[in-house]
Scaffold this motif. Sequence first.
Motif, PDB file in Angstrom:
ATOM      1  N   UNK A 204     -27.041 -89.966  -1.641  1.00 56.52           N
ATOM      2  CA  UNK A 204     -28.061 -89.487  -1.199  1.00 56.52           C
ATOM      3  C   UNK A 204     -28.596 -90.006  -2.403  1.00 56.52           C
ATOM      4  N   UNK A 205     -28.638 -90.053  -3.813  1.00 51.72           N
ATOM      5  CA  UNK A 205     -29.416 -90.297  -4.208  1.00 51.72           C
ATOM      6  C   UNK A 205     -30.006 -91.886  -4.901  1.00 51.72           C
ATOM      7  N   UNK A 206     -29.428 -92.699  -3.478  1.00 55.90           N
ATOM      8  CA  UNK A 206     -29.518 -93.871  -3.085  1.00 55.90           C
ATOM      9  C   UNK A 206     -30.826 -93.973  -1.654  1.00 55.90           C
ATOM     10  N   UNK A 207     -30.853 -92.517  -1.707  1.00 56.81           N
ATOM     11  CA  UNK A 207     -31.772 -92.335  -0.179  1.00 56.81           C
ATOM     12  C   UNK A 207     -31.249 -92.347   0.926  1.00 56.81           C
ATOM     13  N   UNK A 208     -29.397 -91.844   1.295  1.00 54.33           N
ATOM     14  CA  UNK A 208     -29.639 -92.314   2.310  1.00 54.33           C
ATOM     15  C   UNK A 208     -29.363 -90.953   2.973  1.00 54.33           C
ATOM     16  N   UNK A 209     -29.855 -90.479   4.130  1.00 56.41           N
ATOM     17  CA  UNK A 209     -29.786 -89.353   4.727  1.00 56.41           C
ATOM     18  C   UNK A 209     -27.732 -89.533   5.188  1.00 56.41           C
ATOM     19  N   UNK A 210     -27.843 -87.714   6.133  1.00 53.30           N
ATOM     20  CA  UNK A 210     -26.489 -87.601   6.144  1.00 53.30           C
ATOM     21  C   UNK A 210     -25.442 -89.084   7.322  1.00 53.30           C
ATOM     22  N   UNK A 211     -26.554 -88.947   7.819  1.00 56.35           N
ATOM     23  CA  UNK A 211     -25.639 -89.496   8.786  1.00 56.35           C
ATOM     24  C   UNK A 211     -25.399 -91.366   8.232  1.00 56.35           C
ATOM     25  N   UNK A 212     -26.033 -91.668   7.398  1.00 58.26           N
ATOM     26  CA  UNK A 212     -25.804 -92.988   7.009  1.00 58.26           C
ATOM     27  C   UNK A 212     -25.279 -92.894   5.922  1.00 58.26           C
ATOM     28  N   UNK A 213     -25.395 -91.665   5.054  1.00 57.60           N
ATOM     29  CA  UNK A 213     -23.518 -91.250   4.192  1.00 57.60           C
ATOM     30  C   UNK A 213     -22.609 -91.247   4.992  1.00 57.60           C
ATOM     31  N   UNK A 214     -22.205 -90.923   5.794  1.00 53.29           N
ATOM     32  CA  UNK A 214     -20.566 -91.245   6.513  1.00 53.29           C
ATOM     33  C   UNK A 214     -20.359 -92.542   7.409  1.00 53.29           C
ATOM     34  N   UNK A 215     -21.636 -93.641   7.738  1.00 53.12           N
ATOM     35  CA  UNK A 215     -21.568 -94.193   7.906  1.00 53.12           C
ATOM     36  C   UNK A 215     -20.803 -95.096   6.353  1.00 53.12           C
ATOM     37  N   UNK A 216     -21.166 -94.987   5.318  1.00 51.96           N
ATOM     38  CA  UNK A 216     -21.195 -95.659   4.330  1.00 51.96           C
ATOM     39  C   UNK A 216     -19.048 -94.940   4.495  1.00 51.96           C
ATOM     40  N   UNK A 217     -19.058 -94.182   4.202  1.00 51.97           N
ATOM     41  CA  UNK A 217     -17.533 -93.622   4.304  1.00 51.97           C
ATOM     42  C   UNK A 217     -17.150 -94.346   4.877  1.00 51.97           C
ATOM     43  N   UNK A 218     -17.566 -94.446   6.685  1.00 53.13           N
ATOM     44  CA  UNK A 218     -16.901 -95.384   7.772  1.00 53.13           C
ATOM     45  C   UNK A 218     -16.329 -96.795   7.626  1.00 53.13           C
ATOM     46  N   UNK A 219     -17.529 -97.518   6.392  1.00 53.44           N
ATOM     47  CA  UNK A 219     -17.628 -98.907   6.441  1.00 53.44           C
ATOM     48  C   UNK A 219     -16.164 -98.736   5.636  1.00 53.44           C
ATOM     49  N   UNK A 220     -16.211 -98.339   4.454  1.00 48.73           N
ATOM     50  CA  UNK A 220     -14.796 -98.033   4.072  1.00 48.73           C
ATOM     51  C   UNK A 220     -13.822 -98.407   4.825  1.00 48.73           C
ATOM     52  N   UNK A 221     -13.515 -96.751   5.043  1.00 48.41           N
ATOM     53  CA  UNK A 221     -12.459 -97.053   5.593  1.00 48.41           C
ATOM     54  C   UNK A 221     -11.994 -97.805   7.124  1.00 48.41           C
TER      55      UNK A 221
END
Length: 230
Positions: A204-221
């Motif tokens: 969030x602090x990097x400016x990501x919204x809820x969908x973008x945050x979820x995408x980052x978690x998905x990318x790691x997975x």
Amino acid sequence: MNSGVFYVIFVNLMIDLHTHSLFSDGVLVPAELVRRAMVKGYEAIAITDHADSSNIDFIIPRIVRAAEELSGLMPITVIPGIELTHVPPESIKKLVKEARKLGAKLVVVHGESPVEPVAEGTNRAAIVAGVDILAHPGLITAQDASLAARKGVFLEITARAGHSLTNGHVARAALKAGARLVLDTDAHEPEDLIDDLFAEKVLSGAGLDVKERAAAFRNSREIVNRILGG
Ligand SMILES: [Zn+2]
Ligand SMILES: [Zn+2]
């Protein structure tokens, strides 16, 4: 009376693809690092110690051995990786190849952090070499972010103090270019390991919204699944 409102809670178990053990400048042996990550609620962790041409063949086989043992005995996926660090850009391609040959399942390059004199051209050389994750890429250019998008190289949002100064820039450059993001801790000490709630805060602090945050978690997975799938 029940308000009738149902909350759906999405639990993102931590996946951290950039950490250090005492095979470089971390303070824990792999077994303790992994144990502490598991207790913290991690689903997967990559051990990515600092390497250059002097120690790459020393570190990787040992991390591979520990990762195999620990993954087999504990409910956490342990990925043997490496972080090529302050290597001259001209040598990156050769060392990425060597790292994979030695058994590293995840190759990270120590990118052009704003707080260290990393050689200019390191971000570009890492992307061209097809690393898995370009760590803390600092003030990455729009051109390099586009190249990362085309090459499928993940750009890192970091929880590490100092390197994190440019998280906002990295996030914006990645989103604009269509490059994909992951969140890592770059942990060197047990206190550096984080839970999913803190991970949300950093993103969030990097400016990501809820969908973008979820995408980052998905990318790691997705990276973990790709590795597990061979
Ligand atoms: Zn680094
Ligand atoms: Zn690191």
